[in-house]
Design a protein around this motif. Structure first.
Motif, PDB file in Angstrom:
ATOM      1  N   ALA A 110       0.817  -1.218   0.000  1.00 30.04           N
ATOM      2  CA  ALA A 110       0.000   0.000   0.000  1.00 30.04           C
ATOM      3  C   ALA A 110       0.849   1.266   0.000  1.00 30.04           C
ATOM      4  O   ALA A 110       0.386   2.334  -0.403  1.00 30.04           O
ATOM      5  CB  ALA A 110      -0.933   0.002   1.213  1.00 30.04           C
ATOM      6  N   GLN A 194      -4.570  -3.520  -1.722  1.00 29.50           N
ATOM      7  CA  GLN A 194      -5.756  -3.442  -0.883  1.00 29.50           C
ATOM      8  C   GLN A 194      -5.825  -4.524   0.184  1.00 29.50           C
ATOM      9  O   GLN A 194      -6.763  -4.549   0.983  1.00 29.50           O
ATOM     10  CB  GLN A 194      -7.013  -3.521  -1.759  1.00 29.50           C
ATOM     11  CG  GLN A 194      -7.087  -2.447  -2.837  1.00 29.50           C
ATOM     12  CD  GLN A 194      -7.020  -1.047  -2.267  1.00 29.50           C
ATOM     13  OE1 GLN A 194      -7.622  -0.762  -1.223  1.00 29.50           O
ATOM     14  NE2 GLN A 194      -6.293  -0.163  -2.933  1.00 29.50           N
ATOM     15  N   ARG A 195      -4.862  -5.428   0.223  1.00 28.62           N
ATOM     16  CA  ARG A 195      -4.867  -6.491   1.219  1.00 28.62           C
ATOM     17  C   ARG A 195      -4.684  -5.905   2.618  1.00 28.62           C
ATOM     18  O   ARG A 195      -3.984  -4.905   2.809  1.00 28.62           O
ATOM     19  CB  ARG A 195      -3.755  -7.498   0.929  1.00 28.62           C
ATOM     20  CG  ARG A 195      -3.973  -8.316  -0.330  1.00 28.62           C
ATOM     21  CD  ARG A 195      -2.749  -9.184  -0.634  1.00 28.62           C
ATOM     22  NE  ARG A 195      -2.442 -10.062   0.477  1.00 28.62           N
ATOM     23  CZ  ARG A 195      -2.980 -11.264   0.651  1.00 28.62           C
ATOM     24  NH1 ARG A 195      -3.848 -11.733  -0.238  1.00 28.62           N
ATOM     25  NH2 ARG A 195      -2.662 -12.018   1.683  1.00 28.62           N
ATOM     26  N   GLN A 199      -0.867  -3.044   4.464  1.00 27.51           N
ATOM     27  CA  GLN A 199      -0.940  -1.655   4.896  1.00 27.51           C
ATOM     28  C   GLN A 199       0.242  -1.324   5.814  1.00 27.51           C
ATOM     29  O   GLN A 199       0.789  -2.196   6.480  1.00 27.51           O
ATOM     30  CB  GLN A 199      -2.260  -1.391   5.635  1.00 27.51           C
ATOM     31  CG  GLN A 199      -3.491  -1.873   4.900  1.00 27.51           C
ATOM     32  CD  GLN A 199      -3.621  -1.278   3.512  1.00 27.51           C
ATOM     33  OE1 GLN A 199      -3.513  -0.065   3.330  1.00 27.51           O
ATOM     34  NE2 GLN A 199      -3.841  -2.132   2.515  1.00 27.51           N
TER      35      GLN A 199
END
Length: 228
Positions: A110, A194-195, A199
């Motif tokens: 991310a 997007q996992r 992040q």
């Protein structure tokens, strides 16, 4: 014919489907490792040569020669390892780990803002730019790939050949190795950003296991030269 499990046992069918989906996901997100074979080969050659000369000087040398050889080895070996054998890029499901000569950078997907291959391969993350030492750019390979692409396109009467692959050879990537690697990493960044585990902010760690012996060797070599 249809197996009994397909119609009369929905649970088994669902379990099989889930297992297949899990296998596909594992294959999709499998870890990838990028290293420079030519860099590693050159590093091993330099290590062998420096080791041979250094050990020979320590055994047969007289006076300060053995100490100078020892100091030189202590300084040179970590530097050679740092710039040839150590560099690697590990691309996993959640993050990109970049191992450069004196730093290790951990980049959750991310946080990756972009990847590019100009004269060097670079990743942009957290407002900073990090070079990918393990993916060197070869202008000669890039020109060779461009010539192959142009030749393949001119030989295709239907215009179905793309810059990357040919219709008759879908498994053959026509890009230069560095461009292909950066393209793969871009796809992984887009796919995994997007996992939940992808992040976070970039983390940078200095490789003191390389820096410490290099500095020790440099200090010892400087002292030996100064007192001589």
């Amino acid at each position: 014919m249809t197996s009994p499990d397909d119609d009369s046992n929905p649970a088994a069918s669902s379990s099989a489907s889930s297992s297949a989906s899990s296998d596909a996901e594992t294959e999709t997100f499998s870890d990838r490792i990028y290293r420079s074979p030519s860099g590693i080969a050159g590093g091993v050659l330099l290590l062998g040569l420096s080791g041979w000369l250094g050990i020979d000087a320590m055994i047969r040398g007289e006076g300060r020669t053995p100490w100078l050889a020892l100091a030189g080895l202590l300084f040179a070996v970590p530097v050679v390892i740092a710039f040839t054998v150590r560099p690697a890029v590990y691309a996993g499901q959640d993050r990109l780990l970049v191992r450069n000569p004196f730093r290790t950078i951990t980049l959750p997907w991310a946080s990756v803002e972009g990847l590019r291959a100009g004269y060097t391969s670079e990743v942009l993350a957290g407002g900073a730019t990090y070079q990918l030492w393990a993916i060197p750019v070869s202008l000669r390979q890039r020109k060779r790939a461009a010539r192959q692409q142009a030749r393949a396109a001119s030989e295709d009467p239907f215009g179905a050949t793309s810059a990357h692959v040919a219709t008759n050879k879908p498994d053959e990537d026509r890009r230069a190795p560095s461009d292909a690697a950066i393209g793969d990493l871009r796809e992984m960044a887009e796919l995994n950003a997007q996992r939940g585990g992808a992040q976070g902010a970039p983390e940078v760690r200095w490789a003191f296991e390389v820096i410490a012996p290099t500095l020790a060797g440099a200090v010892l070599l400087g002292v030996m030269l100064a007192i001589g």
